[in-house]
Write a protein that holds these residues in place. Structure first.
Motif, PDB file in Angstrom:
ATOM      1  N   ARG A 152       1.087  -8.395  -2.168  1.00 35.35           N
ATOM      2  CA  ARG A 152       0.127  -8.877  -1.174  1.00 35.35           C
ATOM      3  C   ARG A 152       0.001 -10.396  -1.238  1.00 35.35           C
ATOM      4  O   ARG A 152      -0.034 -11.076  -0.225  1.00 35.35           O
ATOM      5  CB  ARG A 152      -1.257  -8.267  -1.427  1.00 35.35           C
ATOM      6  CG  ARG A 152      -1.316  -6.776  -1.220  1.00 35.35           C
ATOM      7  CD  ARG A 152      -2.735  -6.254  -1.457  1.00 35.35           C
ATOM      8  NE  ARG A 152      -2.704  -4.831  -1.807  1.00 35.35           N
ATOM      9  CZ  ARG A 152      -2.495  -3.843  -0.934  1.00 35.35           C
ATOM     10  NH1 ARG A 152      -2.340  -4.123   0.331  1.00 35.35           N
ATOM     11  NH2 ARG A 152      -2.473  -2.585  -1.336  1.00 35.35           N
ATOM     12  N   THR A 183       0.828  -1.212   0.000  1.00 35.57           N
ATOM     13  CA  THR A 183       0.000   0.000   0.000  1.00 35.57           C
ATOM     14  C   THR A 183       0.862   1.261   0.000  1.00 35.57           C
ATOM     15  O   THR A 183       0.605   2.204  -0.752  1.00 35.57           O
ATOM     16  CB  THR A 183      -0.938   0.014   1.220  1.00 35.57           C
ATOM     17  OG1 THR A 183      -1.708  -1.181   1.217  1.00 35.57           O
ATOM     18  CG2 THR A 183      -1.850   1.230   1.203  1.00 35.57           C
ATOM     19  N   THR A 187      -6.296  -0.246  -0.536  1.00 29.80           N
ATOM     20  CA  THR A 187      -5.757   0.435  -1.701  1.00 29.80           C
ATOM     21  C   THR A 187      -5.780   1.943  -1.485  1.00 29.80           C
ATOM     22  O   THR A 187      -6.793   2.494  -1.058  1.00 29.80           O
ATOM     23  CB  THR A 187      -6.569   0.069  -2.957  1.00 29.80           C
ATOM     24  OG1 THR A 187      -6.547  -1.354  -3.102  1.00 29.80           O
ATOM     25  CG2 THR A 187      -5.985   0.715  -4.200  1.00 29.80           C
ATOM     26  N   TYR A 188      -4.668   2.589  -1.776  1.00 28.01           N
ATOM     27  CA  TYR A 188      -4.573   4.042  -1.679  1.00 28.01           C
ATOM     28  C   TYR A 188      -5.392   4.651  -2.807  1.00 28.01           C
ATOM     29  O   TYR A 188      -5.226   4.280  -3.972  1.00 28.01           O
ATOM     30  CB  TYR A 188      -3.106   4.454  -1.798  1.00 28.01           C
ATOM     31  CG  TYR A 188      -2.861   5.944  -1.777  1.00 28.01           C
ATOM     32  CD1 TYR A 188      -2.840   6.643  -0.580  1.00 28.01           C
ATOM     33  CD2 TYR A 188      -2.612   6.647  -2.960  1.00 28.01           C
ATOM     34  CE1 TYR A 188      -2.604   8.003  -0.560  1.00 28.01           C
ATOM     35  CE2 TYR A 188      -2.374   8.007  -2.947  1.00 28.01           C
ATOM     36  CZ  TYR A 188      -2.372   8.677  -1.744  1.00 28.01           C
ATOM     37  OH  TYR A 188      -2.130  10.032  -1.725  1.00 28.01           O
ATOM     38  N   LEU A 219      -3.125  -1.465  -8.159  1.00 27.80           N
ATOM     39  CA  LEU A 219      -4.425  -0.904  -8.528  1.00 27.80           C
ATOM     40  C   LEU A 219      -4.425   0.616  -8.438  1.00 27.80           C
ATOM     41  O   LEU A 219      -5.207   1.279  -9.098  1.00 27.80           O
ATOM     42  CB  LEU A 219      -5.505  -1.472  -7.611  1.00 27.80           C
ATOM     43  CG  LEU A 219      -5.627  -3.002  -7.613  1.00 27.80           C
ATOM     44  CD1 LEU A 219      -6.646  -3.454  -6.587  1.00 27.80           C
ATOM     45  CD2 LEU A 219      -6.012  -3.494  -8.999  1.00 27.80           C
ATOM     46  N   SER A 220      -3.537   1.160  -7.590  1.00 22.02           N
ATOM     47  CA  SER A 220      -3.612   2.603  -7.347  1.00 22.02           C
ATOM     48  C   SER A 220      -2.664   3.398  -8.233  1.00 22.02           C
ATOM     49  O   SER A 220      -2.574   4.610  -8.100  1.00 22.02           O
ATOM     50  CB  SER A 220      -3.302   2.894  -5.879  1.00 22.02           C
ATOM     51  OG  SER A 220      -2.027   2.402  -5.554  1.00 22.02           O
ATOM     52  N   VAL A 221      -1.942   2.732  -9.130  1.00 21.45           N
ATOM     53  CA  VAL A 221      -0.994   3.441  -9.978  1.00 21.45           C
ATOM     54  C   VAL A 221      -1.572   3.527 -11.392  1.00 21.45           C
ATOM     55  O   VAL A 221      -1.907   2.508 -11.996  1.00 21.45           O
ATOM     56  CB  VAL A 221       0.376   2.733  -9.998  1.00 21.45           C
ATOM     57  CG1 VAL A 221       1.340   3.476 -10.894  1.00 21.45           C
ATOM     58  CG2 VAL A 221       0.928   2.631  -8.587  1.00 21.45           C
ATOM     59  N   GLY A 233       6.587  -3.348  -4.635  1.00 17.53           N
ATOM     60  CA  GLY A 233       5.501  -2.637  -3.979  1.00 17.53           C
ATOM     61  C   GLY A 233       4.930  -1.542  -4.852  1.00 17.53           C
ATOM     62  O   GLY A 233       3.728  -1.322  -4.899  1.00 17.53           O
ATOM     63  N   SER A 279       1.768  -4.225  -6.539  1.00 21.68           N
ATOM     64  CA  SER A 279       1.313  -4.328  -5.149  1.00 21.68           C
ATOM     65  C   SER A 279       0.448  -5.563  -4.940  1.00 21.68           C
ATOM     66  O   SER A 279       0.499  -6.185  -3.878  1.00 21.68           O
ATOM     67  CB  SER A 279       0.561  -3.054  -4.748  1.00 21.68           C
ATOM     68  OG  SER A 279      -0.672  -2.973  -5.433  1.00 21.68           O
ATOM     69  N   GLU A 280      -0.334  -5.965  -5.955  1.00 22.16           N
ATOM     70  CA  GLU A 280      -1.185  -7.145  -5.751  1.00 22.16           C
ATOM     71  C   GLU A 280      -0.324  -8.412  -5.698  1.00 22.16           C
ATOM     72  O   GLU A 280      -0.627  -9.357  -4.981  1.00 22.16           O
ATOM     73  CB  GLU A 280      -2.257  -7.234  -6.838  1.00 22.16           C
ATOM     74  CG  GLU A 280      -3.197  -6.036  -6.838  1.00 22.16           C
ATOM     75  CD  GLU A 280      -3.646  -5.628  -5.436  1.00 22.16           C
ATOM     76  OE1 GLU A 280      -4.362  -6.408  -4.787  1.00 22.16           O
ATOM     77  OE2 GLU A 280      -3.262  -4.530  -4.968  1.00 22.16           O
ATOM     78  N   GLY A 287       0.997   3.467  -3.210  1.00 21.99           N
ATOM     79  CA  GLY A 287       0.246   4.684  -2.937  1.00 21.99           C
ATOM     80  C   GLY A 287       1.088   5.936  -3.083  1.00 21.99           C
ATOM     81  O   GLY A 287       0.667   6.912  -3.691  1.00 21.99           O
TER      82      GLY A 287
END
Lengths: 337, 455
Positions: B85, A77, A148-149, B405-407, B77, B81-82, A81
């Motif tokens: 995780r 994260t 998620t960020y 997902l956040s990028v 990371g 990121s997935e 993020g």
């Protein structure tokens, strides 16, 4: 203490060690254009951290690795993020590391000037961004229910985080100045002390501002009460005492006190976080904690054994390098960088 | 391009670039440690000059390897990121151990080695170089423990929606590690060998060898290169047989083998139609692929179509065929470069029995041959990672499910462009410095100008 807490503490220790050691490396990198007047003097300044900066930086790499191993969701994260901020920091660290090695390997003044700039910018940017990052950790950032960020880059540049960034920048720079009063000779130690004396004001002001802002802009006072406890108090008092030691030329103590301020300020951030590792500003339930972000008990156990075996050995041989290179560097020293 | 392709491209760029410097670090650190040990044991100043000369080039390369390695530690990371995780419980451990056990060792002791020439005893100084060499090579071992899990997952259970470590020793004892790491190590030895041979040859061609440094370096380097390339190829053969068992699809792609064959022919040159999965033009040696896979001229080697059907039965509908053309050509370029290295090194060792080979064509070829290991190292990794697609963790997680997902795509474009630009500039600066110090030679050598600058 369970293993989750132990690993939270260990990652805290890695950040403490990292800021204590790389803190003065960043400070030296930021100050070297201001303290040195000739090319030889610039080399002297760079050579004070020459033998140690790479080993110091490994504290950051190890902290990253430890986060990945012990709290994979934190690692995932945080770094996805804070993506663009991290890219900027990595670019800075890349050019800085190469600059140390490359700068003096060509005679050309242009070549050296370019790498000097790289050392300055490459030290300035991470010194600022680490404060921004830590402040955002305790302030809270938009994290949704899937960890998620969901904010953007500019979400990170809020006033509180900027105060945090300026504070880390100022304190690391001061820390670098007290380091240089100890490690240089030939008049540069005098200049470093004079700079430290001036740098003390912004450092003290920004640390105090950060403490006040932390009460005002985060949930720390709700969680820990109005009495901040001894840890942040020590950080502030160390920096206050530093004023006296700088004025009275107690250089060893000045360095110790800037180190203490950095160590205790970092510990304060981790106390404020605990048991969370990233605070969600959307819903407290969505915060990442040392439990919901953690690896399995088996992995934590394996890693605890590994860390227990290796960390003491690392501390011994890294300590030894500081002993080997304990002398001051002067323009008459043999300069390898 | 979607965000997955961009993230993959960025990983490819940063990783291939990082691995441009790693093999030379791994191989040359050991060689410099050997040279310094020779100096300490014999007291011969020539060995000290050799240690310093090759050590200087080593350091320029080492710095580039270190700084590009920082990105590697964080980009799982950042962009994956997935994956982090899903895999962190297993993948994080070897990475953290790599930092604790190897990065501290090499980074702390390289500082002592650079700055400690007159601070510690000769013997201790040589020991410090050995610690740097050991640290670097241990680091390679642990990152390959991590990579091997991606090729062949072992010692895990699927629990809590992720892969969790079940046995640390199974992870470390993964058979894939013990074919992959030796292959990387001996390739690194060959890389350093050809580097030393090529630069020495350059000086020998110009007659700048009054002190005997480059003729001696040449002879040591050529033996080092030969040992490296012979063992890299032998171990590589083992690795390929291993891969045929655990990742048959990768081998089928490497050979552009559309249908299972028994005995299977080995393709020397194929132009294929990837979409229709058929050869357009091919030159093949009958039975050779069976022999390479099973040490016997009969025996089935499974083809892409069969393996695709099998994968659909196990994992459900989907395309389980990696990019065949890239796999096929990367594999062939690697092996072709390896064959050339083998010929050059063996000829060199044969000639070097009684002094340095003097044939100018051979010395010139040696200079150009510096590039061969780099070609083989890069194509080898491109093959092993592309050949694993569509999986990021073989059989457990697909690459498309691993991305952050956040990028956003725009952010990856920014970072990709920024990394590429900065890496490009650094490459130029690094090459300028390496050229300068490689061609400048050693102080006191006839054609060499007086040394300037640091170290």
């Amino acid at each position: 203490m369970d293993l989750n807490t132990l690993w939270f503490a260990l990652i805290g220790v890695l950040f403490v060690g990292f800021f204590f050691l790389e803190g003065f490396d960043y400070g030296v990198g930021i100050l070297h254009p201001f303290i040195a007047r000739t090319d030889t003097e610039r080399r002297v300044v760079v050579n004070t951290i020459g033998p140690v900066w790479d080993g110091n930086e490994v504290w950051m790499i190890t902290a990253g690795g430890a986060m990945f191993a012990a709290f994979p969701h934190w690692y995932a994260t945080l770094f996805s993020g804070f993506y663009l901020a991290l890219v900027l920091m990595l670019l800075a660290l890349i050019v800085r590391g190469v600059a140390f090695e490359f700068r003096s390997k060509m005679e050309s003044p242009v070549w050296r000037a370019v790498w000097d700039w790289a050392i300055f910018v490459g030290s300035f940017v991470p010194a600022l961004l680490w404060g921004v990052a830590l402040a955002n950790l305790i302030r809270g950032v938009p994290i949704d229910g899937t960890m998620t960020y969901v904010g953007g880059f500019f979400n990170l540049l809020n006033p509180y985080a900027l105060i945090g960034g300026l504070a880390s920048l100022a304190i690391f720079t001061l820390h670098g100045a007290t380091f240089l009063t100890l490690k240089t000779g030939g008049g540069m130690d005098e200049r470093a002390r004079a700079l430290a004396s001036k740098l003390w004001y912004p450092a003290a002001f920004l640390l105090l501002a950060f403490v006040v802002a932390t009460y005002w802009m985060t949930d720390v006072h709700e969680r820990l009460g109005v009495d901040p406890g001894v840890v942040p108090a020590v950080a502030v008092m160390a920096l206050v005492g530093c004023r006296w030691t700088i004025t009275n030329r107690r250089d060893g103590w000045s360095f110790v006190l800037t180190a203490v301020a950095i160590v205790f300020a970092t510990v304060t951030v981790f106390i404020a976080l605990f048991p969370r590792v990233m605070v969600s500003s959307l819903d407290p339930e969505w915060s990442l904690t040392i439990y919901n972000a953690a690896s399995s008990p088996y992995t934590l156990k394996v890693m605890s054994i590994v860390a227990g075996l290796l960390v003491p050995v690392v501390l011994v041989y890294q300590g030894w390098t500081y002993w080997v290179f304990r002398q001051r560097i002067t323009p008459q020293s043999e300069l390898h960088y | 391009m979607d965000v997955v392709m961009l993230a993959r491209l960025q990983f490819a760029v940063t990783t291939v670039y990082h691995f441009f410097f790693v093999p030379l670090t791994l191989g040359l650190s050991v060689l410099v440690a050997i040279l310094e040990t020779m100096y300490v044991r014999t007291g011969d100043e020539t060995y000290k000059k050799m240690t310093k000369f090759w050590g200087k080039l080593f350091l320029i390369n080492f710095a580039m390897g270190v700084v590009t390695g920082i990105v590697q530690e964080f980009q799982f990371g950042m962009n994956w990121s997935e994956y982090s995780r899903f895999m962190g419980d297993i993948f994080g451990a070897p990475l953290a151990i790599e930092a604790l056990l190897a990065f501290y060792l090499e980074s702390v002791f390289i500082g002592i080695w650079i700055f400690g020439w007159d601070r510690i005893s000769k013997r201790l100084h040589a020991t410090v170089m050995w610690l740097v060499a050991i640290g670097s090579n241990i680091s390679a071992l642990w990152i390959l423990v991590a990579n091997s899990f991606m090729q062949q997952p072992v010692g895990y259970v699927l629990r809590n929606g992720r892969a969790e470590m079940d046995s640390f020793f199974a992870l470390l004892g993964n058979g894939h590690v013990w074919v992959q790491w030796p292959h990387v190590f001996f390739s690194a030895v060959a890389t350093a060998g050809f580097f030393v041979v090529g630069i020495s040859a350059w000086h020998l061609l110009r007659g700048s060898d009054r002190l005997g440094i480059f003729s001696r370096s040449f002879r040591i380097g050529v033996v080092y290169a030969a040992v490296g390339i012979v063992l890299a190829m032998l171990v590589g053969h083992n690795q390929a047989q291993y891969m045929t068992r655990i990742q048959p699809m990768k081998m089928a792609a490497a050979e552009a083998l559309w249908d299972s064959e028994d005995p299977a022919a080995m393709s020397l040159f194929t132009i294929g139609n990837e979409r229709e999965r058929r050869d357009v033009f091919a030159v093949k040696v009958p039975g050779l692929l069976s022999f390479l896979a099973h040490n016997s001229f009969s025996g089935e080697v499974r083809g892409i179509n069969d393996l695709q059907e099998e994968a659909v039965r196990i994992h459900g509908p989907g395309d389980y065929v990696p990019p065949v053309a890239v796999s096929y050509w990367a594999f062939r370029i690697m092996i072709g470069a390896g064959m050339l290295m083998l010929l050059l090194a063996l000829y060199g060792v044969w000639k070097a029995r009684s002094g340095v080979p003097t044939a100018r064509w051979y010395l010139r070829a040696s200079v150009w041959a510096i590039a061969l290991p780099y070609i083989a190292n890069s194509t080898g990794w491109i093959f092993t990672e592309i050949g694993r697609q569509p999986w990021i963790v073989f059989g457990l997680q697909k690459t498309v499910d691993a991305v952050s997902l956040s990028v956003s795509g725009g952010e990856v474009v920014f970072s990709l462009v920024a990394f590429t630009l900065v890496y490009g500039i650094l490459m130029a600066a690094g090459v300028v410095l390496l050229r300068k110090y490689a061609t400048e030679g050693v102080p006191g050598d006839s054609a060499a100008p007086a040394a300037v600058g640091a170290v």
